[in-house]
Design a protein around this motif. Structure first.
Motif, PDB file in Angstrom:
ATOM      1  N   PRO A  39      -5.643  -3.172  -1.712  1.00  0.00           N
ATOM      2  CA  PRO A  39      -4.817  -2.996  -0.523  1.00  0.00           C
ATOM      3  C   PRO A  39      -4.094  -1.648  -0.540  1.00  0.00           C
ATOM      4  O   PRO A  39      -3.825  -1.094  -1.603  1.00  0.00           O
ATOM      5  CB  PRO A  39      -3.815  -4.154  -0.613  1.00  0.00           C
ATOM      6  CG  PRO A  39      -3.785  -4.540  -2.040  1.00  0.00           C
ATOM      7  CD  PRO A  39      -5.117  -4.182  -2.619  1.00  0.00           C
ATOM      8  N   GLN A  40      -3.794  -1.134   0.646  1.00  0.00           N
ATOM      9  CA  GLN A  40      -3.022   0.100   0.737  1.00  0.00           C
ATOM     10  C   GLN A  40      -1.706  -0.104   0.008  1.00  0.00           C
ATOM     11  O   GLN A  40      -1.019  -1.100   0.204  1.00  0.00           O
ATOM     12  CB  GLN A  40      -2.754   0.453   2.200  1.00  0.00           C
ATOM     13  CG  GLN A  40      -3.998   0.817   2.965  1.00  0.00           C
ATOM     14  CD  GLN A  40      -3.744   0.891   4.462  1.00  0.00           C
ATOM     15  OE1 GLN A  40      -3.035   0.081   5.023  1.00  0.00           O
ATOM     16  NE2 GLN A  40      -4.364   1.876   5.109  1.00  0.00           N
ATOM     17  N   GLN A  96      -7.706   3.060   5.552  1.00  0.00           N
ATOM     18  CA  GLN A  96      -8.660   1.992   5.266  1.00  0.00           C
ATOM     19  C   GLN A  96     -10.057   2.610   5.266  1.00  0.00           C
ATOM     20  O   GLN A  96     -10.473   3.210   6.260  1.00  0.00           O
ATOM     21  CB  GLN A  96      -8.549   0.888   6.303  1.00  0.00           C
ATOM     22  CG  GLN A  96      -7.230   0.156   6.246  1.00  0.00           C
ATOM     23  CD  GLN A  96      -7.130  -0.925   7.297  1.00  0.00           C
ATOM     24  OE1 GLN A  96      -8.145  -1.453   7.752  1.00  0.00           O
ATOM     25  NE2 GLN A  96      -5.916  -1.258   7.677  1.00  0.00           N
ATOM     26  N   THR A 143      -8.110  -1.840   1.919  1.00  0.00           N
ATOM     27  CA  THR A 143      -7.809  -2.781   2.991  1.00  0.00           C
ATOM     28  C   THR A 143      -6.360  -2.632   3.456  1.00  0.00           C
ATOM     29  O   THR A 143      -5.608  -1.827   2.908  1.00  0.00           O
ATOM     30  CB  THR A 143      -8.042  -4.224   2.514  1.00  0.00           C
ATOM     31  OG1 THR A 143      -7.145  -4.506   1.438  1.00  0.00           O
ATOM     32  CG2 THR A 143      -9.475  -4.425   2.044  1.00  0.00           C
ATOM     33  N   GLN A 144      -5.981  -3.443   4.431  1.00  0.00           N
ATOM     34  CA  GLN A 144      -4.597  -3.468   4.904  1.00  0.00           C
ATOM     35  C   GLN A 144      -3.670  -3.832   3.748  1.00  0.00           C
ATOM     36  O   GLN A 144      -4.088  -4.501   2.804  1.00  0.00           O
ATOM     37  CB  GLN A 144      -4.432  -4.494   6.013  1.00  0.00           C
ATOM     38  CG  GLN A 144      -5.192  -4.181   7.262  1.00  0.00           C
ATOM     39  CD  GLN A 144      -5.047  -5.298   8.298  1.00  0.00           C
ATOM     40  OE1 GLN A 144      -4.542  -6.381   8.007  1.00  0.00           O
ATOM     41  NE2 GLN A 144      -5.502  -5.021   9.502  1.00  0.00           N
TER      42      GLN A 144
END
Length: 186
Positions: A39-40, A96, A143-144
């Protein structure tokens, strides 16, 4: 001396070929995960394995083709073990994206090997493999951001071999997230 049918004798010809064994190294993926989602602003860990043939010693892993803003920290594989934990982190401002990352392992005396993992796609009765695919690069996706983060508090005393230790784990939730967090240790 006989051939594979059990025949042989003074009228048969035989040829013997001898080669020096060549050391080989192959990097594989440990477990069922064959890709990595990070994830970010977060991190993810994937387990690699080093399969040595004809040599011992440490193996160092390097990665090529990581997306901008993504870093990877592989630990060296000590002699006598084949497990490689690989920590992958993405900064909060990483877009992303996805990439197919090349993994290379390097051992002593210039022995090198790359990622090679066979993935079973279709299996029949009696565990007969009908269709498989070989992975030669590690798929990584940014990803988010995750709605929570999990961290372990470092213990003040070391864990002795075959010992037990209580480990404190803290989950930090993003504002507005009240879902269940399931912790699985593998």
């Amino acid at each position: 001396i006989a051939d594979h049918l059990g025949a042989g004798g003074p009228t048969h010809a035989y040829r013997l070929e001898v080669e020096h064994p060549q050391p080989r190294l192959m990097i594989g993926l440990q477990g069922v995960r064959k890709s990595v989602c990070v994830p970010q602003g977060g991190r993810s860990v994937v387990a690699l394995r080093a399969e040595r043939e004809g040599f011992g010693g440490e193996v160092a892993v390097s990665l090529a083709g990581l997306p901008a803003g993504v870093s990877a920290t592989p630990l060296p594989v000590r002699a006598g073990t084949n497990f490689i934990p690989l920590l992958i982190e993405a900064s909060a401002d990483t877009p992303q994206t996805e990439a197919l990352v090349q993994l290379t392992g390097t051992g002593p005396d210039g022995v090198t090997g790359e990622l090679r993992e066979d993935v079973l796609l279709v299996q029949g009765r009696n565990q007969v493999v009908f269709w498989s695919h070989t992975i030669d690069r590690l798929p990584i996706a940014v990803t988010q951001p995750a709605p929570f983060s999990v961290r372990a508090i470092e213990p003040s005393v070391p864990l002795v071999q075959n010992g037990l230790l209580t480990l404190e784990v803290v989950a930090e939730r993003a504002e507005g997230f009240d879902g269940v967090i399931e912790l699985v240790i593998v």
